[in-house]
Design an enzyme around this catalytic site. Structure first.
Site, PDB file in Angstrom:
ATOM      1  N   ASP A   9       0.864  -1.180   0.000  1.00 16.08           N
ATOM      2  CA  ASP A   9       0.000   0.000   0.000  1.00 16.08           C
ATOM      3  C   ASP A   9       0.901   1.230   0.000  1.00 16.08           C
ATOM      4  OD1 ASP A   9      -1.954   1.863   0.306  1.00 16.08           O
ATOM      5  OD2 ASP A   9      -2.420   1.344   2.388  1.00 16.08           O
ATOM      6  N   ASP A 103      -3.040   2.222  -6.033  1.00 19.58           N
ATOM      7  CA  ASP A 103      -1.789   2.200  -5.253  1.00 19.58           C
ATOM      8  C   ASP A 103      -1.718   1.033  -4.271  1.00 19.58           C
ATOM      9  OD1 ASP A 103      -3.659   3.178  -3.352  1.00 19.58           O
ATOM     10  OD2 ASP A 103      -2.016   4.076  -2.236  1.00 19.58           O
ATOM     11  N   GLU A 104      -2.478  -0.008  -4.526  1.00 19.51           N
ATOM     12  CA  GLU A 104      -2.532  -1.130  -3.580  1.00 19.51           C
ATOM     13  C   GLU A 104      -2.650  -2.441  -4.335  1.00 19.51           C
ATOM     14  OE1 GLU A 104      -5.347  -1.658  -0.022  1.00 19.51           O
ATOM     15  OE2 GLU A 104      -5.611   0.407  -0.682  1.00 19.51           O
TER      16      GLU A 104
HETATM   17 MG   LIG Z   1      -2.293   3.969  -0.001  1.00 18.44          MG
END
Ligand SMILES: [Mg+2]
Length: 348
Positions: A9, A103-104
């Site tokens: 993350d 973003d993960e």
């Molecule tokens: Mg994040």
């Protein structure tokens, strides 16, 4: 053999990219989220979080809390590019990647040394993208995701299978996957506040109250999660909805929610390489009647601006906004997985 799952993350992704690209912003409270006064915060840098600013908060509120913050518009094209680079890094280490947002992602690295891989991924991200990520490692997705949350920013946390029960025990039930505010209230009603309370609860009673969900949360409370890392979306639709704490009569707040959902859902589409054609807005009024209205596009899209624009149109044209509203939701369906993935930058 136990699975080895890594959850990655990125830290304050949009804000961190802006700070990276403009050294004047380093160490300052940066809030990314559109400059319109009606917009919502997408990402706040850690410096801005000190003031209480967080994602999904209306920009207006953020400005009140953090008047000296630097407010920037969302530069989605740039973030998508960085996301592609990020996925190029992931692909070096696993072919089983499940992106869950821009973003993960989860990586299945079963049979390999997950700690070394996680360290290398963090090193690559820092060296090649000048960004930091928080990483969690465990034997399933639920625990890996919890682990990545333990230390932020720039964390690396392992939850071993044998530590899981003890680790989970003191956490609030809201940490369990899928336990939202509503389920949390229902659990509180029967005296369950912490995951440890579930561990001690009679599973049959949980099942009699919550059905299948009861068994699921019981398993989660013991750190059991059989779900595999999924390379593709299986559901035929994706959506988000929220019940407000109090009934809402302000179209502005409803529009803010739609914008926030649009950004989140578009991120999911982009990261999985999907397009959608149908946009559905759902509204529950304060008399508990539910209405849904849809629109189907001629040209499939994954663009958050288009999704937001259309959902806003649906809301203002097809619902009666003079009534108080309890819940608003946005669902995207008619998913298309294009023949030519290159065109859609499936690299990510
Ligand atoms: Mg994040």
């Amino acid at each position: 053999m136990d699975r080895e799952i890594i959850h990655i993350d990125m830290d304050a992704f949009y804000a961190a990219i802006e700070q990276r690209d403009n050294p004047n912003l380093k160490g300052k409270p940066v809030i990314v989220g559109g400059v319109r006064s009606r917009g919502v915060v997408c990402t706040a840098s850690y410096e801005a979080r000190i003031y209480g600013v967080h994602s999904a908060m209306p920009i207006k509120v953020a400005r009140r809390l953090c008047p000296n913050g630097i407010y920037l518009p969302v530069n989605m094209e740039k973030y998508k590019e960085v996301s592609k680079e990020l996925h190029r890094i992931f692909k070096r280490y696993s072919s089983k990647i499940e992106p869950i947002s821009i973003d993960e992602a989860f990586l299945d690295v079963t049979g390999e040394n997950s700690l070394i891989i996680a360290q290398n991924i963090k090193k690559d991200i820092l060296k090649e993208l000048q960004l930091t990520a928080s990483v969690g490692i465990s034997t399933n997705k639920f625990l890996a995701k919890l682990a990545s949350d333990v230390k932020k920013p720039d964390g690396l946390t392992v939850i071993r299978k044998e530590e899981a029960v003890k680790f989970l025990k003191p956490l609030p039930v809201s940490c369990l996957w899928g336990v939202g505010p509503k389920m949390e209230r229902e659990l509180n009603k029967i005296g369950i506040y912490f995951i440890g309370d579930i561990q001690r609860y009679d599973i049959d009673v949980l099942i009699s109250i919550f059905g299948k969900r009861g068994k699921e949360i019981y398993d989660f409370s013991y750190g059991i999660d059989p779900r595999p890392v999924e390379v593709h979306i299986i559901n035929q639709s994706i959506g988000e909805e929220e019940t407000f704490q109090e009934d809402i009569k302000s179209p502005e707040i409803l529009i803010n929610r739609l914008e926030f959902y649009s950004i989140n859902l578009a991120n999911k589409l982009v990261s999985k390489g999907y397009l959608i054609r149908t946009i559905t807005v759902k509204v529950k009024y304060n008399d508990f009647t539910v209405e849904t209205r849809s629109m189907t596009l001629n040209i499939p899209t994954n663009d958050e601006k288009i999704i937001f624009k259309i959902s806003k149109q649906i809301l203002s044209n097809k619902f009666s906004l003079d009534k108080s509203i309890r819940l608003i939701g946005l669902t995207l369906s008619n998913l298309i997985y294009p023949e030519d993935p290159i065109q859609l930058s499936m690299e990510i």
